[in-house]
Design a protein around this motif. Structure first.
Motif, PDB file in Angstrom:
ATOM      1  N   PRO A 150       3.055   6.035   5.240  1.00 17.13           N
ATOM      2  CA  PRO A 150       4.058   5.276   5.992  1.00 17.13           C
ATOM      3  C   PRO A 150       3.755   5.316   7.489  1.00 17.13           C
ATOM      4  O   PRO A 150       3.467   6.374   8.052  1.00 17.13           O
ATOM      5  N   GLY A 151       3.799   4.164   8.122  1.00 17.48           N
ATOM      6  CA  GLY A 151       3.541   4.097   9.553  1.00 17.48           C
ATOM      7  C   GLY A 151       2.080   4.155   9.924  1.00 17.48           C
ATOM      8  O   GLY A 151       1.748   4.313  11.111  1.00 17.48           O
ATOM      9  N   SER A 152       1.182   4.028   8.944  1.00 17.34           N
ATOM     10  CA  SER A 152      -0.249   4.116   9.237  1.00 17.34           C
ATOM     11  C   SER A 152      -0.766   2.888   9.981  1.00 17.34           C
ATOM     12  O   SER A 152      -1.833   2.921  10.583  1.00 17.34           O
ATOM     13  N   GLY A 153      -0.013   1.791   9.907  1.00 18.37           N
ATOM     14  CA  GLY A 153      -0.460   0.558  10.529  1.00 18.37           C
ATOM     15  C   GLY A 153      -1.437  -0.224   9.672  1.00 18.37           C
ATOM     16  O   GLY A 153      -1.923  -1.273  10.081  1.00 18.37           O
ATOM     17  N   ARG A 154      -1.707   0.277   8.472  1.00 18.94           N
ATOM     18  CA  ARG A 154      -2.617  -0.412   7.556  1.00 18.94           C
ATOM     19  C   ARG A 154      -1.820  -1.261   6.562  1.00 18.94           C
ATOM     20  O   ARG A 154      -0.659  -0.964   6.274  1.00 18.94           O
ATOM     21  N   ASP A 155      -2.457  -2.270   6.037  1.00 18.99           N
ATOM     22  CA  ASP A 155      -1.830  -3.131   5.044  1.00 18.99           C
ATOM     23  C   ASP A 155      -2.016  -2.484   3.675  1.00 18.99           C
ATOM     24  O   ASP A 155      -3.074  -2.617   3.051  1.00 18.99           O
ATOM     25  N   ALA A 156      -0.992  -1.747   3.211  1.00 20.41           N
ATOM     26  CA  ALA A 156      -1.101  -1.041   1.935  1.00 20.41           C
ATOM     27  C   ALA A 156      -1.346  -2.013   0.792  1.00 20.41           C
ATOM     28  O   ALA A 156      -2.069  -1.700  -0.164  1.00 20.41           O
ATOM     29  N   GLY A 157      -0.768  -3.208   0.871  1.00 23.55           N
ATOM     30  CA  GLY A 157      -0.936  -4.190  -0.200  1.00 23.55           C
ATOM     31  C   GLY A 157      -2.379  -4.630  -0.363  1.00 23.55           C
ATOM     32  O   GLY A 157      -2.812  -4.969  -1.471  1.00 23.55           O
ATOM     33  N   ALA A 158      -3.136  -4.617   0.727  1.00 25.68           N
ATOM     34  CA  ALA A 158      -4.532  -5.045   0.661  1.00 25.68           C
ATOM     35  C   ALA A 158      -5.422  -3.994   0.011  1.00 25.68           C
ATOM     36  O   ALA A 158      -6.586  -4.278  -0.301  1.00 25.68           O
ATOM     37  N   HIS A 159      -4.876  -2.787  -0.171  1.00 26.17           N
ATOM     38  CA  HIS A 159      -5.675  -1.693  -0.733  1.00 26.17           C
ATOM     39  C   HIS A 159      -5.085  -1.151  -2.033  1.00 26.17           C
ATOM     40  O   HIS A 159      -5.402  -0.033  -2.447  1.00 26.17           O
TER      41      HIS A 159
END
Length: 330
Positions: A260-269
């Motif tokens: 959470p809050g990583s700034g990455r698009d979790a859905g893309a991974h």
């Protein structure tokens, strides 16, 4: 290369199991190799069932090794039978902090007796005054007030019990402290205090840590290096800051993107499919495909026919992926 404090080489643990097809072997730890240097903190991460707890049990010698070596200060710990380890001289040098501080404490022992027990059993200290001096010193270093030393576990808060568990492990000044999710059962505010305590204790006593955790933010902040496990194997390792900034294995990318809050698009991974079974049925040919095949969004034919070895992908960095050099920017 100088000798490491701990060097693990091709370590494996297999458990016999029964399957509908007959007898089989569950490969809980499958050819793991890594080093821990003096004064270093190494994080061990991976989803539940990846083999972290089994690896910890092998390193602390509560479980027999199937194959491989565990070299500590040059000696092979794997040659020590688990039933002999509790009284072996090496036990003083390798101590463990357990995940559930409450369950790991004897309800009939006061905090003082719990901390003093390793001194009696492993250091051979019998003098009451010396026991009291050493227990009080480690209580001070772990922030445990003296008035709590006479209390039993049920009279202590969660954070206080965690401090007792840490004091018990640290009182012998071990070279290596194995921490198995030491803050998992604590409130967030207490977790921060315990993590600060561990960082201070490491500086004060000069210990090395193997820090096992599901909390990737904690690993990123506390650890010098990180090992990422998947289905019994290390799939990526390297300096924590570099691994978190630019992971070189698809599984590591998915883990970091999920923070959470990583700034990455979790859905893309997101990882499709289901994990492979770690069980090999007796008589069946050993699987040669990549353990991550079937979930990897970048998988190809090479992954089906050949399991990638852990190889260098930078200075002090390794990853087990055929396509680590061609992955898109993270």
């Amino acid at each position: 290369m100088t000798a490491a404090l701990l060097e693990v080489m091709d370590l494996a643990k297999r458990f016999p199991v029964k399957t509908p097809q007959g007898k089989g072997l569950l490969h809980a730890v499958d050819g793991v190799s890594f080093r821990i240097e003096a004064g270093e903190t190494v994080g061990l991460v991976g989803e539940s069932g990846c083999g972290k707890s089994t690896l910890v049990r092998l390193l602390t010698r509560t479980l027999a090794v199937s194959d491989g070596q565990i070299r500590f200060l040059g000696a092979d710990l794997g040659l020590i039978a688990p039933e002999l380890m509790p009284s072996h001289k090496t036990r003083r040098e390798v101590q463990m902090v357990f995940q559930d501080a409450h369950d790991s404490l004897n309800p009939r022992y006061t905090a003082f007796d719990t901390i003093a027990e390793p001194l009696r059993l492993l250091a051979g200290i019998k003098d009451a005054a010396e026991l009291e001096r050493q227990v009080e010193e480690i209580a001070r270093l772990t922030g445990l007030p003296g008035e709590l030393l006479s209390r039993f576990p049920h009279q202590l808060s969660g954070g206080q019990k965690a401090r007792v568990g840490i004091a018990r492990a640290a009182v012998l000044r071990p070279r290596l402290l194995v921490l198995d999710e030491p803050t998992a059962a604590l409130d967030v505010s207490v977790q921060v205090v315990i993590l600060q305590l561990l960082a201070g204790l490491k500086r004060e006593l000069g210990m090395s840590f193997l820090f096992v955790s599901h909390d990737l933010n904690v690993v990123r902040l506390l650890c010098d290096r990180v090992l990422v496990m998947y289905l019994g194997r290390v799939v990526e390792s390297g300096p924590a800051a570099e691994v978190f900034a630019n992971p070189r294995h698809p599984y590591t990318r998915a883990l970091i993107a999920s923070i959470p809050g990583s700034g990455r698009d979790a859905g893309a991974h997101l990882l499709p499919g289901e994990p492979q079974s770690p069980i090999q049925v007796s008589g069946a040919a050993a699987a040669t495909r990549c353990h991550f095949h079937g979930r990897c969004p970048h998988g190809a034919a090479d992954c089906e026919s050949s399991a990638p070895a852990l190889r260098e992908v930078g200075v002090a960095r390794e990853a087990a992926c055929h396509f680590t050099g061609s992955l898109p920017a993270f």
